[in-house]
Motif scaffolding. Structure first.
Motif, PDB file in Angstrom:
ATOM      1  N   THR A 167       0.776  -1.157  -0.059  1.00  0.00           N
ATOM      2  CA  THR A 167      -0.019  -0.020   0.120  1.00  0.00           C
ATOM      3  C   THR A 167       0.874   1.283   0.053  1.00  0.00           C
ATOM      4  OG1 THR A 167      -0.245   0.115   2.340  1.00  0.00           O
ATOM      5  CG2 THR A 167      -1.723  -1.028   1.266  1.00  0.00           C
ATOM      6  N   SER A 168       1.751   1.370  -0.896  1.00  0.00           N
ATOM      7  CA  SER A 168       2.441   2.333  -1.141  1.00  0.00           C
ATOM      8  C   SER A 168       3.043   2.908  -2.462  1.00  0.00           C
ATOM      9  CB  SER A 168       3.867   2.229  -0.277  1.00  0.00           C
ATOM     10  OG  SER A 168       4.496   1.230  -0.704  1.00  0.00           O
ATOM     11  N   ARG A 169       3.661   3.670  -2.580  1.00  0.00           N
ATOM     12  CA  ARG A 169       4.209   4.233  -4.042  1.00  0.00           C
ATOM     13  C   ARG A 169       5.480   3.114  -4.241  1.00  0.00           C
ATOM     14  NH1 ARG A 169       9.215   6.760  -3.678  1.00  0.00           N
ATOM     15  NH2 ARG A 169       9.768   7.773  -1.502  1.00  0.00           N
ATOM     16  N   CYS A 170       6.018   2.836  -5.290  1.00  0.00           N
ATOM     17  CA  CYS A 170       6.892   2.193  -5.730  1.00  0.00           C
ATOM     18  C   CYS A 170       8.335   2.718  -5.852  1.00  0.00           C
ATOM     19  CB  CYS A 170       6.695   1.156  -6.946  1.00  0.00           C
ATOM     20  SG  CYS A 170       7.889  -0.005  -7.496  1.00  0.00           S
ATOM     21  N   SER A 171       9.143   2.555  -4.936  1.00  0.00           N
ATOM     22  CA  SER A 171      10.251   3.216  -4.716  1.00  0.00           C
ATOM     23  C   SER A 171      11.517   2.159  -5.196  1.00  0.00           C
ATOM     24  CB  SER A 171      10.622   3.786  -3.441  1.00  0.00           C
ATOM     25  OG  SER A 171      10.715   2.891  -2.393  1.00  0.00           O
ATOM     26  N   TYR A 172      12.792   2.635  -5.510  1.00  0.00           N
ATOM     27  CA  TYR A 172      13.642   1.731  -5.833  1.00  0.00           C
ATOM     28  C   TYR A 172      14.112   0.882  -4.678  1.00  0.00           C
ATOM     29  CZ  TYR A 172      17.758   3.900  -3.473  1.00  0.00           C
ATOM     30  OH  TYR A 172      18.536   4.346  -2.630  1.00  0.00           O
ATOM     31  N   GLU A 173      14.034   1.341  -3.465  1.00  0.00           N
ATOM     32  CA  GLU A 173      14.422   0.546  -2.406  1.00  0.00           C
ATOM     33  C   GLU A 173      13.444  -0.997  -2.179  1.00  0.00           C
ATOM     34  OE1 GLU A 173      14.801   4.776  -0.730  1.00  0.00           O
ATOM     35  OE2 GLU A 173      13.626   3.724  -2.074  1.00  0.00           O
ATOM     36  N   LEU A 174      12.199  -0.689  -2.515  1.00  0.00           N
ATOM     37  CA  LEU A 174      11.044  -1.731  -2.473  1.00  0.00           C
ATOM     38  C   LEU A 174      11.428  -2.579  -3.728  1.00  0.00           C
ATOM     39  CD1 LEU A 174       7.949   0.312  -1.509  1.00  0.00           C
ATOM     40  CD2 LEU A 174       9.463  -1.096  -0.019  1.00  0.00           C
ATOM     41  N   VAL A 175      11.855  -2.035  -4.849  1.00  0.00           N
ATOM     42  CA  VAL A 175      12.380  -2.889  -5.813  1.00  0.00           C
ATOM     43  C   VAL A 175      13.269  -3.909  -5.425  1.00  0.00           C
ATOM     44  CG1 VAL A 175      13.112  -3.104  -8.238  1.00  0.00           C
ATOM     45  CG2 VAL A 175      11.282  -1.680  -7.677  1.00  0.00           C
ATOM     46  N   GLU A 176      14.364  -3.399  -4.683  1.00  0.00           N
ATOM     47  CA  GLU A 176      15.445  -4.255  -4.333  1.00  0.00           C
ATOM     48  C   GLU A 176      15.154  -5.269  -3.391  1.00  0.00           C
ATOM     49  OE1 GLU A 176      18.742  -1.557  -3.446  1.00  0.00           O
ATOM     50  OE2 GLU A 176      18.961  -0.837  -5.513  1.00  0.00           O
ATOM     51  N   LYS A 177      14.402  -4.700  -2.334  1.00  0.00           N
ATOM     52  CA  LYS A 177      13.944  -5.684  -1.555  1.00  0.00           C
ATOM     53  C   LYS A 177      13.120  -7.026  -2.064  1.00  0.00           C
ATOM     54  CE  LYS A 177      13.328  -2.178   2.263  1.00  0.00           C
ATOM     55  NZ  LYS A 177      14.454  -2.600   3.211  1.00  0.00           N
ATOM     56  N   ALA A 178      12.426  -6.481  -2.929  1.00  0.00           N
ATOM     57  CA  ALA A 178      11.711  -7.689  -3.505  1.00  0.00           C
ATOM     58  C   ALA A 178      12.534  -8.754  -4.475  1.00  0.00           C
ATOM     59  CB  ALA A 178      10.491  -7.063  -4.708  1.00  0.00           C
ATOM     60  N   VAL A 179      13.452  -8.269  -5.133  1.00  0.00           N
ATOM     61  CA  VAL A 179      14.347  -9.100  -5.872  1.00  0.00           C
ATOM     62  C   VAL A 179      15.486  -9.864  -4.892  1.00  0.00           C
ATOM     63  CG1 VAL A 179      16.403  -8.908  -7.220  1.00  0.00           C
ATOM     64  CG2 VAL A 179      14.619  -7.308  -7.721  1.00  0.00           C
ATOM     65  N   ARG A 219      15.562  -0.184 -12.236  1.00  0.00           N
ATOM     66  CA  ARG A 219      16.154  -1.216 -11.369  1.00  0.00           C
ATOM     67  C   ARG A 219      15.427  -2.247 -11.506  1.00  0.00           C
ATOM     68  NH1 ARG A 219      21.157  -1.458  -9.570  1.00  0.00           N
ATOM     69  NH2 ARG A 219      20.837  -1.787  -7.299  1.00  0.00           N
ATOM     70  N   ALA A 220      13.889  -2.496 -11.685  1.00  0.00           N
ATOM     71  CA  ALA A 220      13.257  -3.636 -11.934  1.00  0.00           C
ATOM     72  C   ALA A 220      13.576  -3.999 -13.320  1.00  0.00           C
ATOM     73  CB  ALA A 220      11.964  -2.983 -11.971  1.00  0.00           C
ATOM     74  N   GLY A 221      13.911  -3.226 -14.276  1.00  0.00           N
ATOM     75  CA  GLY A 221      14.027  -3.786 -15.452  1.00  0.00           C
ATOM     76  C   GLY A 221      15.446  -4.297 -15.606  1.00  0.00           C
ATOM     77  N   GLU A 222      16.398  -3.703 -15.190  1.00  0.00           N
ATOM     78  CA  GLU A 222      17.643  -4.428 -14.957  1.00  0.00           C
ATOM     79  C   GLU A 222      17.839  -6.052 -14.242  1.00  0.00           C
ATOM     80  OE1 GLU A 222      20.000  -1.709 -12.528  1.00  0.00           O
ATOM     81  OE2 GLU A 222      19.855  -0.439 -13.909  1.00  0.00           O
ATOM     82  N   ALA A 223      16.927  -6.223 -13.083  1.00  0.00           N
ATOM     83  CA  ALA A 223      16.728  -7.361 -12.676  1.00  0.00           C
ATOM     84  C   ALA A 223      15.803  -8.397 -13.118  1.00  0.00           C
ATOM     85  CB  ALA A 223      16.456  -7.408 -10.941  1.00  0.00           C
ATOM     86  N   GLY A 224      14.881  -7.863 -13.951  1.00  0.00           N
ATOM     87  CA  GLY A 224      13.759  -8.598 -14.484  1.00  0.00           C
ATOM     88  C   GLY A 224      12.446  -8.820 -13.992  1.00  0.00           C
ATOM     89  N   LEU A 225      12.468  -7.947 -12.760  1.00  0.00           N
ATOM     90  CA  LEU A 225      11.171  -8.027 -11.747  1.00  0.00           C
ATOM     91  C   LEU A 225       9.983  -7.511 -12.354  1.00  0.00           C
ATOM     92  CD1 LEU A 225      10.268  -8.402  -8.925  1.00  0.00           C
ATOM     93  CD2 LEU A 225      10.742  -6.227  -8.392  1.00  0.00           C
ATOM     94  N   ALA A 226       8.904  -8.281 -12.280  1.00  0.00           N
ATOM     95  CA  ALA A 226       7.693  -7.692 -12.957  1.00  0.00           C
ATOM     96  C   ALA A 226       7.178  -6.648 -11.977  1.00  0.00           C
ATOM     97  CB  ALA A 226       6.662  -9.034 -13.175  1.00  0.00           C
ATOM     98  N   LEU A 227       6.642  -5.579 -12.475  1.00  0.00           N
ATOM     99  CA  LEU A 227       6.036  -4.643 -11.658  1.00  0.00           C
ATOM    100  C   LEU A 227       4.528  -4.317 -12.107  1.00  0.00           C
ATOM    101  CD1 LEU A 227       8.619  -1.674 -11.452  1.00  0.00           C
ATOM    102  CD2 LEU A 227       7.989  -3.304  -9.483  1.00  0.00           C
TER     103      LEU A 227
END
Length: 263
Positions: free
Chosen positions: A211-223, A243-251
Protein backbone atom coordinates in the motif's frame (compact mmCIF):
# COMPACT_ATOMS: atom_id res chain seq x y z
CA UNK A 1 12.83 -12.35 24.80
CA UNK A 2 10.33 -12.51 21.96
CA UNK A 3 7.77 -10.13 20.48
CA UNK A 4 5.08 -11.58 22.75
CA UNK A 5 7.03 -10.31 25.76
CA UNK A 6 6.71 -6.69 24.66
CA UNK A 7 4.04 -4.75 26.49
CA UNK A 8 3.74 -1.97 23.91
CA UNK A 9 0.83 -1.76 21.48
CA UNK A 10 1.00 -0.73 17.81
CA UNK A 11 -1.72 1.87 18.52
CA UNK A 12 -2.79 4.14 21.36
CA UNK A 13 -6.01 5.98 22.16
CA UNK A 14 -5.75 9.78 22.39
CA UNK A 15 -8.30 12.53 22.86
CA UNK A 16 -8.82 15.16 20.17
CA UNK A 17 -10.96 18.19 19.54
CA UNK A 18 -12.94 17.56 16.34
CA UNK A 19 -13.67 20.77 14.47
CA UNK A 20 -16.49 20.55 11.91
CA UNK A 21 -16.82 22.77 8.85
CA UNK A 22 -19.73 24.58 10.51
CA UNK A 23 -17.55 25.45 13.50
CA UNK A 24 -19.00 22.90 15.92
CA UNK A 25 -16.31 21.45 18.21
CA UNK A 26 -16.65 18.05 19.86
CA UNK A 27 -14.28 15.85 21.83
CA UNK A 28 -13.44 12.41 20.46
CA UNK A 29 -11.07 9.54 21.25
CA UNK A 30 -9.16 8.11 18.33
CA UNK A 31 -6.61 5.34 17.82
CA UNK A 32 -3.21 6.69 16.79
CA UNK A 33 -0.39 4.61 15.32
CA UNK A 34 2.65 4.22 17.56
CA UNK A 35 6.14 4.95 16.21
CA UNK A 36 9.25 4.16 18.24
CA UNK A 37 13.00 3.92 17.59
CA UNK A 38 14.21 0.37 17.01
CA UNK A 39 17.96 -0.11 17.37
CA UNK A 40 19.51 -3.03 15.47
CA UNK A 41 22.73 -4.53 16.88
CA UNK A 42 24.61 -7.32 15.12
CA UNK A 43 27.26 -9.32 16.97
CA UNK A 44 27.61 -6.50 19.48
CA UNK A 45 27.96 -3.78 16.82
CA UNK A 46 25.38 -0.99 16.65
CA UNK A 47 24.23 -1.07 13.04
CA UNK A 48 21.08 1.03 12.51
CA UNK A 49 18.15 2.73 14.19
CA UNK A 50 14.74 2.47 12.51
CA UNK A 51 11.55 4.34 13.32
CA UNK A 52 8.87 1.67 13.31
CA UNK A 53 5.54 0.44 14.60
CA UNK A 54 6.28 -1.73 17.68
CA UNK A 55 4.77 -4.87 16.17
CA UNK A 56 6.40 -7.97 14.63
CA UNK A 57 9.85 -6.69 15.61
CA UNK A 58 11.66 -9.99 15.05
CA UNK A 59 10.20 -10.17 11.54
CA UNK A 60 11.41 -6.61 10.93
CA UNK A 61 14.94 -7.48 12.03
CA UNK A 62 15.21 -10.53 9.77
CA UNK A 63 13.81 -8.74 6.73
CA UNK A 64 15.96 -5.67 7.30
CA UNK A 65 19.15 -7.74 7.51
CA UNK A 66 18.28 -9.53 4.28
CA UNK A 67 17.58 -6.21 2.56
CA UNK A 68 20.93 -4.92 3.85
CA UNK A 69 22.59 -8.07 2.47
CA UNK A 70 23.98 -8.93 5.88
CA UNK A 71 22.31 -12.35 5.77
CA UNK A 72 21.18 -14.66 2.99
CA UNK A 73 18.76 -16.90 4.89
CA UNK A 74 17.10 -17.31 8.28
CA UNK A 75 19.76 -19.82 9.33
CA UNK A 76 22.35 -17.00 9.30
CA UNK A 77 20.72 -15.63 12.46
CA UNK A 78 21.92 -17.77 15.36
CA UNK A 79 20.14 -15.83 18.08
CA UNK A 80 17.92 -12.80 18.63
CA UNK A 81 16.93 -10.83 21.72
CA UNK A 82 14.29 -8.10 21.68
CA UNK A 83 14.47 -5.70 24.63
CA UNK A 84 11.84 -3.07 25.37
CA UNK A 85 13.25 -0.02 27.09
CA UNK A 86 13.14 3.75 27.03
CA UNK A 87 12.64 5.36 24.66
CA UNK A 88 12.31 2.40 22.30
CA UNK A 89 13.36 -1.16 21.43
CA UNK A 90 16.78 -2.74 21.10
CA UNK A 91 17.19 -5.84 18.93
CA UNK A 92 20.39 -7.78 19.47
CA UNK A 93 21.24 -10.42 16.87
CA UNK A 94 23.98 -13.02 16.77
CA UNK A 95 24.97 -13.78 13.18
CA UNK A 96 26.70 -16.87 11.83
CA UNK A 97 30.45 -16.74 11.41
CA UNK A 98 30.26 -17.00 7.62
CA UNK A 99 28.42 -13.66 7.35
CA UNK A 100 29.91 -11.89 10.37
CA UNK A 101 32.55 -9.97 8.42
CA UNK A 102 29.84 -8.24 6.37
CA UNK A 103 28.86 -6.21 9.42
CA UNK A 104 32.24 -4.54 9.74
CA UNK A 105 32.43 -3.91 6.00
CA UNK A 106 29.05 -2.16 5.94
CA UNK A 107 29.69 -0.14 9.10
CA UNK A 108 33.05 1.06 7.73
CA UNK A 109 31.34 2.05 4.49
CA UNK A 110 28.64 3.98 6.33
CA UNK A 111 31.22 5.85 8.39
CA UNK A 112 33.58 6.64 5.50
CA UNK A 113 34.21 10.24 4.53
CA UNK A 114 32.51 10.90 1.19
CA UNK A 115 33.86 14.44 0.78
CA UNK A 116 36.38 13.56 -1.94
CA UNK A 117 35.50 12.57 -5.48
CA UNK A 118 36.72 8.98 -5.22
CA UNK A 119 34.85 8.30 -1.99
CA UNK A 120 31.73 9.77 -3.55
CA UNK A 121 31.98 7.42 -6.52
CA UNK A 122 32.39 4.48 -4.16
CA UNK A 123 29.37 5.59 -2.17
CA UNK A 124 27.19 5.84 -5.27
CA UNK A 125 28.32 2.42 -6.47
CA UNK A 126 27.48 0.96 -3.07
CA UNK A 127 24.03 2.56 -3.14
CA UNK A 128 23.19 0.96 -6.50
CA UNK A 129 24.84 -2.42 -6.18
CA UNK A 130 24.11 -5.06 -8.83
CA UNK A 131 21.00 -7.13 -8.22
CA UNK A 132 20.49 -10.83 -8.87
CA UNK A 133 18.00 -11.79 -11.56
CA UNK A 134 14.45 -11.91 -10.29
CA UNK A 135 12.27 -14.98 -10.35
CA UNK A 136 9.99 -15.21 -13.41
CA UNK A 137 6.34 -14.17 -13.05
CA UNK A 138 3.88 -16.13 -15.18
CA UNK A 139 0.59 -15.39 -13.41
CA UNK A 140 -2.47 -13.38 -14.41
CA UNK A 141 -3.22 -9.75 -13.54
CA UNK A 142 -6.67 -10.87 -12.40
CA UNK A 143 -4.97 -12.24 -9.28
CA UNK A 144 -3.70 -8.77 -8.42
CA UNK A 145 -7.19 -7.27 -8.65
CA UNK A 146 -8.49 -10.02 -6.38
CA UNK A 147 -5.80 -9.39 -3.78
CA UNK A 148 -6.35 -5.63 -3.95
CA UNK A 149 -10.06 -6.07 -3.24
CA UNK A 150 -9.34 -8.15 -0.14
CA UNK A 151 -6.34 -6.27 1.27
CA UNK A 152 -8.21 -3.77 3.47
CA UNK A 153 -9.79 -6.60 5.47
CA UNK A 154 -6.30 -7.84 6.38
CA UNK A 155 -5.06 -4.55 7.86
CA UNK A 156 -6.32 -4.29 11.46
CA UNK A 157 -3.84 -1.61 12.56
CA UNK A 158 -4.65 0.60 9.59
CA UNK A 159 -8.37 0.01 10.11
CA UNK A 160 -7.99 1.41 13.62
CA UNK A 161 -5.59 4.27 12.86
CA UNK A 162 -5.69 5.02 9.12
CA UNK A 163 -1.96 5.72 9.33
CA UNK A 164 0.07 2.61 8.45
CA UNK A 165 1.20 0.81 5.34
CA UNK A 166 0.54 -2.84 4.59
CA UNK A 167 2.59 -5.46 2.76
CA UNK A 168 0.86 -8.66 1.67
CA UNK A 169 2.18 -11.99 0.44
CA UNK A 170 -0.29 -13.27 -2.14
CA UNK A 171 -0.63 -16.61 -3.86
CA UNK A 172 -0.44 -16.99 -7.63
CA UNK A 173 -4.26 -16.84 -7.82
CA UNK A 174 -4.57 -13.75 -5.60
CA UNK A 175 -5.30 -15.18 -2.15
CA UNK A 176 -3.69 -13.19 0.68
CA UNK A 177 -1.59 -15.47 2.87
CA UNK A 178 0.17 -13.04 5.18
CA UNK A 179 0.19 -9.29 5.90
CA UNK A 180 2.48 -7.11 7.97
CA UNK A 181 1.86 -3.44 8.84
CA UNK A 182 4.03 -0.49 9.81
CA UNK A 183 4.13 3.30 9.68
CA UNK A 184 7.02 2.93 7.22
CA UNK A 185 6.47 1.29 3.85
CA UNK A 186 10.01 -0.15 3.90
CA UNK A 187 9.46 -1.56 7.39
CA UNK A 188 6.17 -3.17 6.40
CA UNK A 189 7.85 -4.99 3.51
CA UNK A 190 10.84 -5.97 5.66
CA UNK A 191 8.42 -7.38 8.26
CA UNK A 192 6.67 -9.44 5.59
CA UNK A 193 9.95 -10.70 4.13
CA UNK A 194 11.25 -11.53 7.60
CA UNK A 195 8.07 -13.37 8.56
CA UNK A 196 8.30 -15.47 5.42
CA UNK A 197 11.96 -16.26 6.12
CA UNK A 198 11.28 -17.27 9.70
CA UNK A 199 8.35 -19.54 8.78
CA UNK A 200 10.00 -21.00 5.68
CA UNK A 201 7.26 -19.70 3.40
CA UNK A 202 8.22 -19.20 -0.23
CA UNK A 203 6.54 -17.12 -2.92
CA UNK A 204 5.66 -20.22 -4.96
CA UNK A 205 4.79 -18.16 -8.02
CA UNK A 206 2.92 -15.55 -5.97
CA UNK A 207 3.56 -11.85 -5.51
CA UNK A 208 3.79 -8.95 -3.04
CA UNK A 209 1.15 -6.22 -2.84
CA UNK A 210 2.10 -3.00 -1.01
CA UNK A 211 0.00 0.00 0.00
CA UNK A 212 2.63 2.52 -1.05
CA UNK A 213 4.41 4.11 -3.96
CA UNK A 214 6.96 1.96 -5.74
CA UNK A 215 10.43 3.20 -4.80
CA UNK A 216 13.70 1.65 -5.93
CA UNK A 217 14.36 0.39 -2.38
CA UNK A 218 11.18 -1.67 -2.46
CA UNK A 219 12.17 -3.07 -5.86
CA UNK A 220 15.52 -4.14 -4.43
CA UNK A 221 13.90 -5.74 -1.39
CA UNK A 222 11.57 -7.72 -3.67
CA UNK A 223 14.42 -8.97 -5.83
CA UNK A 224 16.60 -9.94 -2.86
CA UNK A 225 13.63 -11.79 -1.34
CA UNK A 226 13.17 -13.69 -4.63
CA UNK A 227 9.70 -12.26 -5.18
CA UNK A 228 8.48 -12.74 -8.80
CA UNK A 229 6.24 -9.64 -8.95
CA UNK A 230 5.86 -6.44 -6.96
CA UNK A 231 2.52 -4.62 -7.03
CA UNK A 232 1.90 -1.23 -5.38
CA UNK A 233 -1.15 0.99 -5.13
CA UNK A 234 0.77 4.17 -5.99
CA UNK A 235 3.05 5.17 -8.85
CA UNK A 236 6.68 4.12 -9.35
CA UNK A 237 9.73 6.34 -9.56
CA UNK A 238 11.88 6.24 -12.69
CA UNK A 239 14.73 4.61 -10.77
CA UNK A 240 12.37 1.91 -9.49
CA UNK A 241 11.31 1.09 -13.05
CA UNK A 242 14.93 1.04 -14.21
CA UNK A 243 16.12 -1.17 -11.36
CA UNK A 244 13.22 -3.58 -11.89
CA UNK A 245 14.09 -3.76 -15.58
CA UNK A 246 17.74 -4.52 -14.83
CA UNK A 247 16.75 -7.40 -12.54
CA UNK A 248 13.84 -8.66 -14.62
CA UNK A 249 11.32 -8.02 -11.85
CA UNK A 250 7.70 -7.71 -13.01
CA UNK A 251 6.02 -4.53 -11.75
CA UNK A 252 2.37 -3.60 -11.40
CA UNK A 253 1.72 -0.10 -10.07
CA UNK A 254 -1.16 2.32 -9.53
CA UNK A 255 -3.25 -0.74 -8.71
CA UNK A 256 -6.95 0.12 -8.44
CA UNK A 257 -10.15 -1.89 -8.49
CA UNK A 258 -10.53 -1.42 -12.25
CA UNK A 259 -7.02 -0.81 -13.64
CA UNK A 260 -3.27 -1.02 -13.08
CA UNK A 261 -0.04 -0.12 -14.85
CA UNK A 262 2.08 -3.03 -16.12
CA UNK A 263 5.83 -2.64 -16.54
Amino acid sequence: MTDSDLSCSPAAMLGFARVAADGVITTIDRAIAEEVPVAIECNGIAYAVLMATPDAIEDLAYGFLLSERLIDAAMDVRGIDVHRGEPGIVVRLALAKRVAERIGDRVRHRNSDASCGLCGVETLAQALRPLPHAARWDGSDSAIFQAYAALRDHQPINAATGAVHGAAACTRDGMIQMVREDVGRHNAFDKLIGAMMRTGQGWDGGFALLTSRCSYELVEKAVLARCPLLATISAPTRLAVDRAGEAGLALRTLVRADALLAT
